[in-house]
Design a protein around this motif. Structure first.
Motif, mmCIF file in Angstrom:
data_model
loop_
_atom_site.group_PDB
_atom_site.id
_atom_site.type_symbol
_atom_site.label_atom_id
_atom_site.label_comp_id
_atom_site.label_asym_id
_atom_site.label_seq_id
_atom_site.Cartn_x
_atom_site.Cartn_y
_atom_site.Cartn_z
ATOM 1 N N PRO A 293 -63.348 28.675 -45.263
ATOM 2 C CA PRO A 293 -62.139 28.748 -46.083
ATOM 3 C C PRO A 293 -62.278 29.782 -47.196
ATOM 4 O O PRO A 293 -63.367 30.050 -47.696
ATOM 5 N N GLU A 294 -61.162 30.363 -47.541
ATOM 6 C CA GLU A 294 -61.148 31.355 -48.617
ATOM 7 C C GLU A 294 -61.636 30.729 -49.922
ATOM 8 O O GLU A 294 -61.369 29.570 -50.210
ATOM 9 N N ASN A 295 -62.396 31.543 -50.689
ATOM 10 C CA ASN A 295 -62.987 31.145 -51.975
ATOM 11 C C ASN A 295 -64.146 30.170 -51.815
ATOM 12 O O ASN A 295 -64.588 29.580 -52.808
ATOM 13 N N SER A 296 -64.646 29.984 -50.593
ATOM 14 C CA SER A 296 -65.842 29.164 -50.419
ATOM 15 C C SER A 296 -67.041 29.884 -51.027
ATOM 16 O O SER A 296 -67.117 31.118 -51.057
ATOM 17 N N ARG A 297 -68.003 29.088 -51.501
ATOM 18 C CA ARG A 297 -69.234 29.634 -52.084
ATOM 19 C C ARG A 297 -70.360 29.413 -51.083
ATOM 20 O O ARG A 297 -70.602 28.300 -50.632
ATOM 21 N N VAL A 298 -71.073 30.488 -50.759
ATOM 22 C CA VAL A 298 -72.135 30.447 -49.752
ATOM 23 C C VAL A 298 -73.433 30.916 -50.402
ATOM 24 O O VAL A 298 -73.475 31.996 -51.006
ATOM 25 N N ARG A 299 -74.481 30.089 -50.269
ATOM 26 C CA ARG A 299 -75.822 30.472 -50.746
ATOM 27 C C ARG A 299 -76.660 30.762 -49.519
ATOM 28 O O ARG A 299 -76.908 29.872 -48.687
ATOM 29 N N LEU A 300 -77.087 32.002 -49.341
ATOM 30 C CA LEU A 300 -77.845 32.452 -48.181
ATOM 31 C C LEU A 300 -79.304 32.588 -48.590
ATOM 32 O O LEU A 300 -79.636 33.370 -49.487
ATOM 33 N N ILE A 301 -80.197 31.821 -47.924
ATOM 34 C CA ILE A 301 -81.615 31.782 -48.290
ATOM 35 C C ILE A 301 -82.436 32.099 -47.046
ATOM 36 O O ILE A 301 -82.263 31.467 -46.004
#
Length: 831
Positions: free
Chosen positions: A100-108
């Motif tokens: 969804p738009e404006n989702s926050r994703v932390r890529l590790i």
């Protein structure tokens, strides 16, 4: 391996179809391919249908952890030649645009530690491209280290998830860890890490999933942790398919109770089975679920899916169903503060949703219409309430207190002060406010209930009789208001005095075209009026308004007539023209200069005008009275200002001037005057220093022999300088060093004498003294010497004579080089 659809509903990025993945064996189709194709056709159709909805879904938080150890550069298996990290990268490229738009994703990313850590908020296309660029760079990290520090990385990911959940994330924070190897750091265990986060891992705020890729298996028992359902799961994915959970979107994102909601999966993945659960209860197996929520609360919606090869996956979202909005109800009352028995319009303002209305006044229903009329029967505060319902039965109310009171009633009598017996007199009642009835009493026993009655008075006396007229008014509520009594003197018919004409004008400084407001101030009994503005107009009203169209001196005449005779009066007024003639003079400051030149224009305008227009000569214009304008190019500009008079009969007035704009002077040319001035100043400074050096030691010495008519002077300019005054006196003057002290010595056989007659070879006189000199001829002379100022002329020489005084007999010279004498004679310099 069948080609997967790449169409998705995210407008932020467009991608081409990914290349078809390799088959286990060249030239041989994978088992189940035909069955997969048959299942894919209807699923793709349903997917495309759902994508047309373009939902506005609620954003979520995602923590995605990727194993980047060296094993991720291997192929999946001997049969499946795909590179492991490339499979994960392609799965991320499909998954991120579907969120969804404006989702926050932390890529590790991790191997022997965290080697890549990036947070991206998918707010627009550039942010999504940043995330995909991070995905493209993952292959670089897999070649550096073959270690797998799995559990410490999981702890870091769960810490991030706890932070997100504490910030009020609207959806459960999704934590997904992908690994193809076991932890070889041996610093902790999965059970210990999860134990640290038991309060937060509740399935409602944080949902974790550890995906074991390929043939990897862990035998870890977590039952003793008593984690809620969906809090943390460990699953295997041997086929490396559908690595990330499905993305559930809803239209609308925050539905109202009873409103139809569409729920569907948004990724590019193709599944063979769908199972929808609402609060744990199965509700459907369709690709798109249509549902209605019945209560205003938060629902937990879970989608479980099976991939084409049987891979299990699921996701849970929270959907908040809202109750129906309260129906907005309002109304206005016209007038807002009515009087008793006055009609009041009550107008509802509820929008188009309201379908039924009820009006109440003081708890009594008075109407069921949208707008109604009502009359309040008494003064006081009355509660007006409107209740309205919409089509689904939602009600809204609005109450308002309306103050009902009578306006203040004022009554006065308008009528003449004199009358003649037997003649009718016209009276008028001036009333403001609500009035139900009036009653007149004329002071002679007669009464009337007319508003503006006529009444004849009888004198009944030889000369006159005074009658007192009264008026009382009654309000609708019964209040009585009494007017100030009015006295009328009724004359016997033969005793009426002639009137005295008088008037005044209300206008101040009238102009041609104005309406003159004339007020009759005549005294006595007047029955008719004759007004005349000579040469303009006439009128026969009591206090008329007469328009005068032309300017100049006007004579106004009033003639009044009554039973006692006639009287007239005249007055002269001066009417100014309607519009004063327009004159203008335009100036500019500065009127010349270098480009770019900012010029302040000024227009001195007199008279009546309606507008101004400036033309600057460079194609630019302005309508300000005094504008400023910057001329860019060097040229001579003719600036014109046109003033348009208010009188349409007058022609516009124009004024012009020229602004000279020169090319800018080069910097080197501007510096020349400065350099020249600097050189002149330097030369002047050198000359001044030289002059000061020459004059620093200059000491003027004034001497006055007794036989001279004027004082003489010499200048000593050096230290220890000696000057002989042989031409005036047989002495020499010697300076002591650089000081102002003098030593006098005789020359040419002369001697110096003290006051006692003793001969001296020299005499130290300091700043000055009176000395005696005896020459060869044995004659004695007195000489006054001073370095301060001109001394007084010495008395003739005599031993024991008066002492020397330095007090001048006149004003000292204004300059030390100026010599002036005892008399008005030209001074003489001594060399």
């Amino acid at each position: 391996m069948n080609k997967r659809s790449t169409t998705h509903n995210d407008p932020r990025i467009e991608e081409s179809l990914p290349p078809a993945t390799a088959s286990p064996r060249r030239g041989q189709p994978r088992p189940g391919l035909r069955r997969a194709v048959r299942l894919a056709v209807p699923l793709i159709t349903a997917l495309l249908f759902s994508l047309l909805l373009v939902p506005r879904s609620v954003a979520g938080d995602y923590v995605l952890v990727l194993d980047l150890s060296g094993s991720m550069t291997n192929r999946i298996s001997k049969q499946d030649k795909r590179i492991r990290i490339e499979v994960v990268q392609q799965a991320l490229r499909d998954y991120l645009p579907a969120l969804p738009e404006n989702s926050r994703v932390r890529l590790i990313g991790f191997n022997s530690g965290i080697v890549a850590d990036k947070e991206v908020k998918l707010s627009d296309a550039p942010a999504l491209r940043q995330a995909l660029a991070w995905v493209d760079d993952l292959g670089k990290e897999t070649r550096k280290n073959r270690q797998t520090y799995l559990w410490t990385t999981l702890r870091h990911a769960l810490n991030v998830a706890v932070t997100y959940a504490g910030e009020g994330s609207p959806q459960p924070v999704v934590v997904r860890v992908l690994t193809d190897g076991e932890d070889n750091e041996n610093a902790t265990t999965l059970a210990k890490v999860l134990q640290e986060f038991v309060p937060s891992l509740d399935g409602e705020h944080i949902r974790g999933n550890l995906i074991l890729l390929g043939d990897l298996e862990f035998k870890t028992k977590l039952a003793h942790l008593a984690l809620p359902e969906g809090a943390f799961e460990t699953t295997t994915n041997s086929l490396w398919l559908d690595l990330f959970p499905p993305v559930v979107l809803s239209v609308p994102a925050e539905p109202k109770i009873g409103e139809e909601v569409r729920l569907f999966e948004n990724t590019k993945s193709i599944y063979s089975h769908y199972e929808w659960l609402v609060d744990g209860a199965a509700v459907g197996n369709e690709k798109v679920l249509t549902w209605r929520f019945t209560e205003p609360r938060t629902y937990r919606v879970t989608l479980r899916v099976l991939g084409l090869q049987g891979t299990k996956n699921q996701t849970t979202v929270l959907i908040r169903a809202k109750g129906h909005d309260k129906l907005p109800v309002d109304f206005i009352a016209m007038p807002a503060q009515p009087e008793p028995q006055q009609e009041v319009r009550l107008l509802a303002r509820c929008g188009s949703q309201a379908v039924r209305f009820v009006w109440q006044v003081d708890s009594n229903q008075v109407s069921a219409l949208q707008d109604c009329s009502f009359r309040f029967d008494r003064e006081g505060a009355h509660e007006v309430k409107l209740v309205a319902w919409d089509s689904v039965g939602t009600a809204g109310t609005r109450s308002q207190i309306i103050q009902v009171r009578e306006k203040g009633l004022t009554v006065s009598i308008k009528g003449p002060n004199e009358s003649v017996s037997g003649r009718p007199v016209q009276f008028a009642s001036e009333i403001t406010g609500a009035c139900a009835s009036v009653e007149w009493a004329f002071g002679d026993g007669e009464k009337s209930k007319e508003k503006n009655p006529q009444h004849p008075f009888n004198c009944g006396a030889p000369e006159f009789r005074d009658c007192l007229v009264t008026l009382r008014a009654v309000t609708p509520s019964g209040k009585v208001v009494q007017a100030v009594p009015h006295s009328v003197r009724v004359w016997a018919e033969k005793k009426v005095q002639p009137p005295r004409a008088s008037f005044r004008m209300l206008n101040q400084n009238p102009k041609a075209g104005d309406v003159l407001q004339l007020v009759d101030d005549s005294q006595g009994l007047v029955e008719s009026w004759e007004w005349e503005v000579i040469g303009e107009a006439t009128n026969h009203q009591h206090s008329p308004a007469i328009r005068v169209t032309s300017p100049g001196a006007k004579t106004i005449r009033l003639k009044v007539s009554g039973p006692g005779g006639t009287s007239s009066v005249t007055n002269t007024i001066v009417l100014n023209p309607r519009y004063a003639a327009v004159k203008t003079k335009a100036t500019a400051s500065p009127q010349s200069g270098e480009a770019p030149l900012k010029v302040q224009m000024t227009s001195e305008i007199t008279g009546d005008f309606r507008s101004v227009r400036w033309a600057f000569g460079d194609g630019q214009f302005s309508t300000n009275v005094s504008p400023s304008h910057t001329f860019i190019q060097a040229s001579n500009y003719t600036v014109a200002v046109v003033v348009y008079p208010s009188d349409p009969a007058q022609t516009p007035v124009e004024s012009r001037f020229v602004v000279n704009v020169r090319k800018p002077v080069p910097a080197w040319a501007k510096a020349l005057p400065f350099v020249g001035c600097s050189a002149l100043l330097a030369g002047a400074a050198l000359l001044l220093a030289s002059h000061r050096r020459k004059t620093a030691l200059r000491l003027p010495v004034y001497f006055w022999p007794e036989d001279f008519s004027v004082c003489r002077s010499v200048a000593l300019t050096r230290a220890d300088e000696v000057r002989e005054l042989t031409s005036e006196a047989p002495i020499r003057i010697k300076r002591a060093g650089k000081s102002s002290n003098l030593v006098v010595e005789p020359v040419n056989g002369a001697v110096l004498l003290s006051s006692s007659g003793q001969e001296l070879t020299s005499q130290n006189i300091g700043r000055g003294a009176r000395i005696l000199v005896r020459g060869k001829s044995a004659s004695v002379r007195a000489i006054a010497v001073s370095t301060l100022q001109q001394p007084k002329k010495p008395s003739p020489a005599s031993l024991g004579g008066e002492p020397f005084s330095e007090t001048p007999n006149a004003t000292p010279p204004p300059h030390e080089d100026f010599e002036w004498g005892w008399e008005a004679t030209e001074p003489t310099k001594t060399n």
